[in-house]
Design a protein around this motif. Structure first.
Motif, mmCIF file in Angstrom:
data_model
loop_
_atom_site.group_PDB
_atom_site.id
_atom_site.type_symbol
_atom_site.label_atom_id
_atom_site.label_comp_id
_atom_site.label_asym_id
_atom_site.label_seq_id
_atom_site.Cartn_x
_atom_site.Cartn_y
_atom_site.Cartn_z
ATOM 1 N N GLU A 37 0.839 -1.196 0.000
ATOM 2 C CA GLU A 37 0.000 0.000 0.000
ATOM 3 C C GLU A 37 0.876 1.248 0.000
ATOM 4 O O GLU A 37 1.765 1.395 0.837
ATOM 5 C CB GLU A 37 -0.904 0.005 1.236
ATOM 6 N N LEU A 38 0.610 2.134 -0.936
ATOM 7 C CA LEU A 38 1.393 3.351 -1.070
ATOM 8 C C LEU A 38 0.650 4.532 -0.462
ATOM 9 O O LEU A 38 -0.579 4.607 -0.570
ATOM 10 C CB LEU A 38 1.688 3.627 -2.543
ATOM 11 N N PRO A 39 1.363 5.477 0.147
ATOM 12 C CA PRO A 39 0.703 6.644 0.728
ATOM 13 C C PRO A 39 -0.009 7.505 -0.301
ATOM 14 O O PRO A 39 -0.990 8.165 0.017
ATOM 15 C CB PRO A 39 1.844 7.430 1.369
ATOM 16 N N CYS A 40 0.445 7.485 -1.532
ATOM 17 C CA CYS A 40 -0.151 8.339 -2.555
ATOM 18 C C CYS A 40 -1.403 7.742 -3.172
ATOM 19 O O CYS A 40 -2.108 8.418 -3.921
ATOM 20 C CB CYS A 40 0.868 8.662 -3.637
ATOM 21 N N ASN A 41 -1.701 6.486 -2.881
ATOM 22 C CA ASN A 41 -2.870 5.851 -3.490
ATOM 23 C C ASN A 41 -4.164 6.577 -3.151
ATOM 24 O O ASN A 41 -5.111 6.553 -3.930
ATOM 25 C CB ASN A 41 -2.972 4.379 -3.090
ATOM 26 N N ALA A 42 -4.208 7.225 -1.987
ATOM 27 C CA ALA A 42 -5.417 7.952 -1.605
ATOM 28 C C ALA A 42 -5.671 9.127 -2.549
ATOM 29 O O ALA A 42 -6.811 9.563 -2.701
ATOM 30 C CB ALA A 42 -5.286 8.460 -0.172
ATOM 31 N N TYR A 43 -4.638 9.634 -3.198
ATOM 32 C CA TYR A 43 -4.776 10.785 -4.085
ATOM 33 C C TYR A 43 -4.958 10.383 -5.547
ATOM 34 O O TYR A 43 -5.203 11.227 -6.390
ATOM 35 C CB TYR A 43 -3.543 11.688 -3.972
ATOM 36 N N LEU A 44 -4.807 9.110 -5.842
ATOM 37 C CA LEU A 44 -4.879 8.647 -7.218
ATOM 38 C C LEU A 44 -6.303 8.263 -7.620
ATOM 39 O O LEU A 44 -7.101 7.807 -6.795
ATOM 40 C CB LEU A 44 -3.966 7.441 -7.431
ATOM 41 N N ASP A 45 -6.575 8.424 -8.882
ATOM 42 C CA ASP A 45 -7.821 7.964 -9.473
ATOM 43 C C ASP A 45 -7.873 6.438 -9.355
ATOM 44 O O ASP A 45 -6.837 5.769 -9.334
ATOM 45 C CB ASP A 45 -7.838 8.407 -10.945
ATOM 46 N N ASP A 51 -3.843 0.354 -12.089
ATOM 47 C CA ASP A 51 -2.847 0.240 -13.158
ATOM 48 C C ASP A 51 -1.549 -0.319 -12.569
ATOM 49 O O ASP A 51 -0.881 0.327 -11.767
ATOM 50 C CB ASP A 51 -2.603 1.613 -13.798
ATOM 51 N N GLU A 52 -1.209 -1.532 -12.966
ATOM 52 C CA GLU A 52 -0.033 -2.207 -12.406
ATOM 53 C C GLU A 52 1.262 -1.482 -12.743
ATOM 54 O O GLU A 52 2.169 -1.412 -11.912
ATOM 55 C CB GLU A 52 0.034 -3.650 -12.910
ATOM 56 N N ASN A 53 1.361 -0.962 -13.951
ATOM 57 C CA ASN A 53 2.566 -0.243 -14.360
ATOM 58 C C ASN A 53 2.786 1.001 -13.491
ATOM 59 O O ASN A 53 3.887 1.251 -13.014
ATOM 60 C CB ASN A 53 2.484 0.133 -15.841
ATOM 61 N N MET A 54 1.710 1.766 -13.270
ATOM 62 C CA MET A 54 1.815 2.965 -12.435
ATOM 63 C C MET A 54 2.168 2.587 -11.000
ATOM 64 O O MET A 54 3.018 3.221 -10.369
ATOM 65 C CB MET A 54 0.496 3.750 -12.470
ATOM 66 N N GLN A 55 1.543 1.559 -10.470
ATOM 67 C CA GLN A 55 1.830 1.123 -9.110
ATOM 68 C C GLN A 55 3.276 0.644 -8.980
ATOM 69 O O GLN A 55 3.947 0.924 -7.984
ATOM 70 C CB GLN A 55 0.854 0.005 -8.687
ATOM 71 N N HIS A 56 3.748 -0.038 -9.997
ATOM 72 C CA HIS A 56 5.132 -0.518 -10.010
ATOM 73 C C HIS A 56 6.107 0.662 -9.984
ATOM 74 O O HIS A 56 7.083 0.669 -9.222
ATOM 75 C CB HIS A 56 5.342 -1.388 -11.246
ATOM 76 N N ILE A 57 5.836 1.677 -10.802
ATOM 77 C CA ILE A 57 6.691 2.867 -10.841
ATOM 78 C C ILE A 57 6.671 3.586 -9.493
ATOM 79 O O ILE A 57 7.715 3.988 -8.964
ATOM 80 C CB ILE A 57 6.251 3.805 -11.985
ATOM 81 N N LEU A 58 5.505 3.746 -8.916
ATOM 82 C CA LEU A 58 5.382 4.442 -7.629
ATOM 83 C C LEU A 58 6.062 3.667 -6.506
ATOM 84 O O LEU A 58 6.722 4.257 -5.642
ATOM 85 C CB LEU A 58 3.911 4.695 -7.298
ATOM 86 N N LYS A 59 5.920 2.354 -6.502
ATOM 87 C CA LYS A 59 6.587 1.543 -5.480
ATOM 88 C C LYS A 59 8.102 1.692 -5.583
ATOM 89 O O LYS A 59 8.800 1.834 -4.580
ATOM 90 C CB LYS A 59 6.186 0.071 -5.621
ATOM 91 N N SER A 60 8.597 1.652 -6.794
ATOM 92 C CA SER A 60 10.038 1.811 -7.006
ATOM 93 C C SER A 60 10.500 3.193 -6.563
ATOM 94 O O SER A 60 11.560 3.343 -5.946
ATOM 95 C CB SER A 60 10.382 1.595 -8.474
ATOM 96 N N PHE A 61 9.701 4.198 -6.863
ATOM 97 C CA PHE A 61 10.040 5.566 -6.473
ATOM 98 C C PHE A 61 10.097 5.688 -4.949
ATOM 99 O O PHE A 61 11.057 6.225 -4.392
ATOM 100 C CB PHE A 61 9.023 6.551 -7.057
ATOM 101 N N TYR A 62 9.073 5.198 -4.262
ATOM 102 C CA TYR A 62 9.057 5.262 -2.798
ATOM 103 C C TYR A 62 10.228 4.485 -2.205
ATOM 104 O O TYR A 62 10.836 4.908 -1.229
ATOM 105 C CB TYR A 62 7.729 4.731 -2.244
ATOM 106 N N SER A 63 10.550 3.359 -2.801
ATOM 107 C CA SER A 63 11.679 2.563 -2.322
ATOM 108 C C SER A 63 12.987 3.339 -2.447
ATOM 109 O O SER A 63 13.815 3.344 -1.532
ATOM 110 C CB SER A 63 11.749 1.268 -3.119
ATOM 111 N N SER A 64 13.188 3.994 -3.569
ATOM 112 C CA SER A 64 14.417 4.777 -3.771
ATOM 113 C C SER A 64 14.486 5.955 -2.809
ATOM 114 O O SER A 64 15.557 6.266 -2.284
ATOM 115 C CB SER A 64 14.480 5.271 -5.213
ATOM 116 N N ILE A 65 13.358 6.588 -2.554
ATOM 117 C CA ILE A 65 13.332 7.692 -1.594
ATOM 118 C C ILE A 65 13.699 7.179 -0.202
ATOM 119 O O ILE A 65 14.446 7.830 0.535
ATOM 120 C CB ILE A 65 11.948 8.379 -1.593
ATOM 121 N N GLU A 66 13.206 5.985 0.149
ATOM 122 C CA GLU A 66 13.551 5.411 1.454
ATOM 123 C C GLU A 66 15.053 5.137 1.554
ATOM 124 O O GLU A 66 15.663 5.352 2.600
ATOM 125 C CB GLU A 66 12.753 4.132 1.687
ATOM 126 N N VAL A 67 15.649 4.658 0.483
ATOM 127 C CA VAL A 67 17.099 4.402 0.477
ATOM 128 C C VAL A 67 17.858 5.714 0.661
ATOM 129 O O VAL A 67 18.812 5.798 1.444
ATOM 130 C CB VAL A 67 17.520 3.692 -0.828
#
Length: 185
Positions: A37-45, A51-67
């Motif tokens: 579950e991503l924090p931004c999902n509440a703001y998404l349509d 959309d699996e591709n969008m979720q995949h990109i967002l998960k990767s982005f959040y992961s990189s920010i955490e690193v």
């Protein structure tokens, strides 16, 4: 604590640009594990939430920010200790400036702003120059040096021997004189 400190100091010696390229490359390829579950999902349509591709990109982005946040926490912990040498402190400060500027650049891009003329680009460029200059200095310090004392000894040992060109062959003056005496006999 000592192991963590030495690990952090060693991490500072890694080329910063390569480290960030690695994180963002993994972000694009989705190699970083993150929570479902991503924090931004509440703001998404709802269509974007599914959309699996969008979720995949967002998960990767959040992961990189955490690193990046974890790296920043380690660097700030090292800075708080105040036990670093001046060279290590310079590397750490350059790393923190680059990290903060990168995070701010990401924030501006997420806001949809044109960062090409923003001041953060100047900070990123200046930090890259500092890192390049630091690498240049460290390479110069690691370069082989001439041992002046040994060179003086070699020169002093060789100055008593005189060489003469004898038909294209360099021989000692003693050998030259002996050769001339033999030819005159």
């Amino acid at each position: 604590m000592v192991d963590e400190r030495s690990h952090c100091k060693a991490a500072l010696d890694v080329n910063i640009r390569t480290q960030f390229q690695f994180h963002f490359k993994n972000m694009a390829q989705g190699k970083q594990p993150v929570a479902a579950e991503l924090p931004c999902n509440a703001y998404l349509d709802t269509s974007l939430q599914k959309d699996e591709n969008m979720q995949h990109i967002l998960k990767s982005f959040y992961s990189s920010i955490e690193v990046l946040e974890a790296d920043m926490e380690k660097a700030l912990a090292l800075q708080a200790e105040r036990t670093l040498t001046i060279n290590e402190q310079i590397k750490l400060d350059s790393y923190l400036v680059y990290l903060n500027s990168t995070l701010y650049w990401i924030y501006l891009k997420l806001q949809g702003l044109d960062v090409s003329k923003h001041g953060v680009m100047h900070d990123l460029g200046r930090t890259k120059e500092l890192l390049a200059r630091d690498k240049e200095i460290n390479d110069a310090l690691a370069a082989p040096r001439l041992d002046m004392q040994a060179a003086k000894r070699f020169i002093a040992a060789g100055t008593h021997t005189r060489f003469v060109d004898m038909d294209g062959v360099m021989v000692t003056e003693e050998q030259y004189n002996k050769s001339i005496q033999e030819t005159t006999k």
